[in-house]
Write a protein that holds these residues in place. Structure first.
Motif, PDB file in Angstrom:
ATOM      1  N   THR A  83       0.847  -1.194   0.000  1.00  0.00           N
ATOM      2  CA  THR A  83       0.000   0.000   0.000  1.00  0.00           C
ATOM      3  C   THR A  83       0.878   1.238   0.000  1.00  0.00           C
ATOM      4  O   THR A  83       2.069   1.185   0.361  1.00  0.00           O
ATOM      5  CB  THR A  83      -0.910   0.046   1.239  1.00  0.00           C
ATOM      6  N   ALA A  84       0.281   2.378  -0.358  1.00  0.00           N
ATOM      7  CA  ALA A  84       1.020   3.635  -0.341  1.00  0.00           C
ATOM      8  C   ALA A  84       1.438   4.002   1.084  1.00  0.00           C
ATOM      9  O   ALA A  84       2.512   4.567   1.296  1.00  0.00           O
ATOM     10  CB  ALA A  84       0.168   4.745  -0.952  1.00  0.00           C
ATOM     11  N   ALA A  85       0.603   3.650   2.061  1.00  0.00           N
ATOM     12  CA  ALA A  85       0.943   3.948   3.453  1.00  0.00           C
ATOM     13  C   ALA A  85       2.187   3.186   3.886  1.00  0.00           C
ATOM     14  O   ALA A  85       3.040   3.726   4.613  1.00  0.00           O
ATOM     15  CB  ALA A  85      -0.236   3.594   4.360  1.00  0.00           C
ATOM     16  N   GLN A  86       2.324   1.942   3.449  1.00  0.00           N
ATOM     17  CA  GLN A  86       3.519   1.173   3.772  1.00  0.00           C
ATOM     18  C   GLN A  86       4.752   1.762   3.093  1.00  0.00           C
ATOM     19  O   GLN A  86       5.873   1.637   3.599  1.00  0.00           O
ATOM     20  CB  GLN A  86       3.342  -0.283   3.333  1.00  0.00           C
ATOM     21  N   PHE A  87       4.558   2.397   1.952  1.00  0.00           N
ATOM     22  CA  PHE A  87       5.669   2.920   1.162  1.00  0.00           C
ATOM     23  C   PHE A  87       6.202   4.242   1.717  1.00  0.00           C
ATOM     24  O   PHE A  87       7.377   4.568   1.532  1.00  0.00           O
ATOM     25  CB  PHE A  87       5.205   3.113  -0.286  1.00  0.00           C
ATOM     26  N   THR A  88       5.363   4.983   2.408  1.00  0.00           N
ATOM     27  CA  THR A  88       5.725   6.332   2.863  1.00  0.00           C
ATOM     28  C   THR A  88       7.005   6.383   3.692  1.00  0.00           C
ATOM     29  O   THR A  88       7.849   7.265   3.459  1.00  0.00           O
ATOM     30  CB  THR A  88       4.559   6.957   3.647  1.00  0.00           C
ATOM     31  N   PRO A  89       7.236   5.489   4.662  1.00  0.00           N
ATOM     32  CA  PRO A  89       8.461   5.601   5.461  1.00  0.00           C
ATOM     33  C   PRO A  89       9.737   5.462   4.647  1.00  0.00           C
ATOM     34  O   PRO A  89      10.757   6.068   4.993  1.00  0.00           O
ATOM     35  CB  PRO A  89       8.326   4.446   6.464  1.00  0.00           C
ATOM     36  N   TYR A  90       9.689   4.703   3.557  1.00  0.00           N
ATOM     37  CA  TYR A  90      10.876   4.577   2.705  1.00  0.00           C
ATOM     38  C   TYR A  90      11.152   5.891   1.984  1.00  0.00           C
ATOM     39  O   TYR A  90      12.308   6.313   1.866  1.00  0.00           O
ATOM     40  CB  TYR A  90      10.675   3.455   1.684  1.00  0.00           C
ATOM     41  N   LEU A  91      10.094   6.508   1.510  1.00  0.00           N
ATOM     42  CA  LEU A  91      10.263   7.795   0.834  1.00  0.00           C
ATOM     43  C   LEU A  91      10.762   8.859   1.810  1.00  0.00           C
ATOM     44  O   LEU A  91      11.579   9.711   1.442  1.00  0.00           O
ATOM     45  CB  LEU A  91       8.940   8.232   0.201  1.00  0.00           C
ATOM     46  N   GLU A  92      10.299   8.806   3.034  1.00  0.00           N
ATOM     47  CA  GLU A  92      10.738   9.770   4.045  1.00  0.00           C
ATOM     48  C   GLU A  92      12.206   9.591   4.405  1.00  0.00           C
ATOM     49  O   GLU A  92      12.844  10.514   4.920  1.00  0.00           O
ATOM     50  CB  GLU A  92       9.873   9.635   5.299  1.00  0.00           C
ATOM     51  N   ALA A  93      12.751   8.411   4.121  1.00  0.00           N
ATOM     52  CA  ALA A  93      14.159   8.134   4.445  1.00  0.00           C
ATOM     53  C   ALA A  93      15.104   8.549   3.327  1.00  0.00           C
ATOM     54  O   ALA A  93      16.316   8.330   3.441  1.00  0.00           O
ATOM     55  CB  ALA A  93      14.339   6.648   4.734  1.00  0.00           C
ATOM     56  N   GLU A  94      14.589   9.160   2.269  1.00  0.00           N
ATOM     57  CA  GLU A  94      15.429   9.495   1.119  1.00  0.00           C
ATOM     58  C   GLU A  94      16.623  10.353   1.510  1.00  0.00           C
ATOM     59  O   GLU A  94      17.738  10.160   1.009  1.00  0.00           O
ATOM     60  CB  GLU A  94      14.583  10.197   0.045  1.00  0.00           C
ATOM     61  N   SER A  95      16.437  11.303   2.407  1.00  0.00           N
ATOM     62  CA  SER A  95      17.539  12.195   2.772  1.00  0.00           C
ATOM     63  C   SER A  95      18.370  11.671   3.948  1.00  0.00           C
ATOM     64  O   SER A  95      19.315  12.324   4.387  1.00  0.00           O
ATOM     65  CB  SER A  95      16.991  13.587   3.135  1.00  0.00           C
ATOM     66  N   MET A  96      18.020  10.489   4.457  1.00  0.00           N
ATOM     67  CA  MET A  96      18.720   9.936   5.614  1.00  0.00           C
ATOM     68  C   MET A  96      19.875   9.039   5.176  1.00  0.00           C
ATOM     69  O   MET A  96      19.922   8.549   4.051  1.00  0.00           O
ATOM     70  CB  MET A  96      17.766   9.101   6.471  1.00  0.00           C
ATOM     71  N   SER A  97      20.791   8.807   6.107  1.00  0.00           N
ATOM     72  CA  SER A  97      21.843   7.812   5.916  1.00  0.00           C
ATOM     73  C   SER A  97      22.253   7.289   7.285  1.00  0.00           C
ATOM     74  O   SER A  97      22.079   7.978   8.298  1.00  0.00           O
ATOM     75  CB  SER A  97      23.048   8.401   5.180  1.00  0.00           C
TER      76      SER A  97
END
Length: 321
Positions: free
Chosen positions: A285-299
């Motif tokens: 689902t899109a809701a499951q996908f959101t945390p990955y997108l939010e991690a784009e700027s993280m390392s």
């Protein structure tokens, strides 16, 4: 989303891919539509499928979405060939006939005149030169832009890549995809060294340890999880044993210290591991996908990545060289 080159080819993709193995079965069309729209809006483009996923339904869903929601040029379409069904049983057949028949049907279901990355789904019994000749034909006729393989171990990758580079005019193999995560690091032994040697890209599948690294199974098996289903329970069960639980707890401890979720820690570890091009995410689902997108700027801090290496199987030699 940051982009990465697929080996030394001219192809570039966003550093997260969208896997569609559950589409048409556990992922409904409306959820798939929301997923794809969110993915493309975030700068993602690599969409990976196969005729074997829900017996072609995943490709049909992608094709419908390309007609109604997303422009074809906004995605890098990757699909496969070589898994087929006979008498209700899935078998590997990498003969020229079956591969090209699969390609024809994939083009029809996807509603496109070309595949960006076409991959042999698994090593088969057909002569290797026959299998690879099908890739050459597909690339030379323009219906495939780049050729790759899937689930090839190290020596198989080397054999196929060497064959393709032995004679001018053969389609170079640009990528391989095998399972790789904190719970499955076998690729570091032979596959990743082979990919480095042949300058190929790497698309890890199941980068979240078949969902276990999200932490959802720490308290048992949720009713709405893959492990609770009859068709995917076998797939998750190997990672519910004691060793995997210890890795998951280490991930959770790191997440607490960093102020992020366990899911994001496990994702950042695999996304930025040496040799990785774009892990394939199988969110439903899109809701499951959101945390990955939010991690784009993280390392991950290097010391945390190294500590997770240690607890999950030992140092990653490529990280220290």
């Amino acid at each position: 989303m940051q982009r990465r080159s697929v080996g030394t080819s001219g192809l570039t993709v966003g550093r997260a891919g969208l896997g569609t193995m559950t589409w048409g079965r556990d992922t409904r069309f409306e959820d798939a539509r929301a997923l794809l729209r969110a993915f493309v809006a975030a700068g993602g483009d690599l969409v990976d499928s196969a005729p074997a996923y829900s017996r072609g339904e995943a490709e049909r869903m992608i094709g419908k979405l390309l007609r109604t929601e997303i422009h074809r040029d906004d995605v890098v379409l990757a699909t496969k060939a070589g898994f087929t069904f006979r008498d209700g049983v899935r078998v590997v057949d990498t003969s020229r006939r079956v591969l090209l028949d699969d390609l024809h049907e994939s083009l029809r279901r996807l509603g496109t005149d070309h595949i960006d990355v076409w991959q042999v789904h698994a090593w088969g019994q057909a002569p290797l030169e026959e299998t690879l000749a099908a890739l050459d034909h597909a690339v030379s006729t323009g219906v495939v832009r780049y050729a790759g393989v899937s689930n090839f171990v190290g020596w198989q990758t080397a054999a196929a890549s060497t064959w393709q580079s032995a004679f001018p005019g053969r389609a170079r193999l640009v990528s391989n995809q095998v399972e790789y995560s904190l719970l499955a690091r076998r690729a570091e032994v032979e596959v990743l060294p082979a990919l480095r040697h042949f300058e190929m890209g790497f698309f890890p599948w199941s980068p979240m340890g078949r969902g276990v690294l999200t932490g959802k199974y720490r308290g048992g098996v949720p009713r709405d999880s893959r492990a609770a289903t009859t068709h995917f329970g076998w797939y998750v069960e190997p990672y519910l044993e004691a060793r995997s639980r210890a890795v998951v707890e280490a991930v959770a401890k790191a997440a607490d210290g960093l102020g992020v979720s366990p899911l994001q820690v496990a994702w950042l570890w695999v996304r930025d591991a040496p040799g990785v091009t774009a892990p394939l995410l199988g969110a439903r689902t899109a809701a499951q996908f959101t945390p990955y997108l939010e991690a784009e700027s993280m390392s991950l801090p290097p010391e945390i990545a190294a500590a997770l290496d240690d607890v999950s199987g030992g140092p990653n030699e490529a990280r220290t060289t």
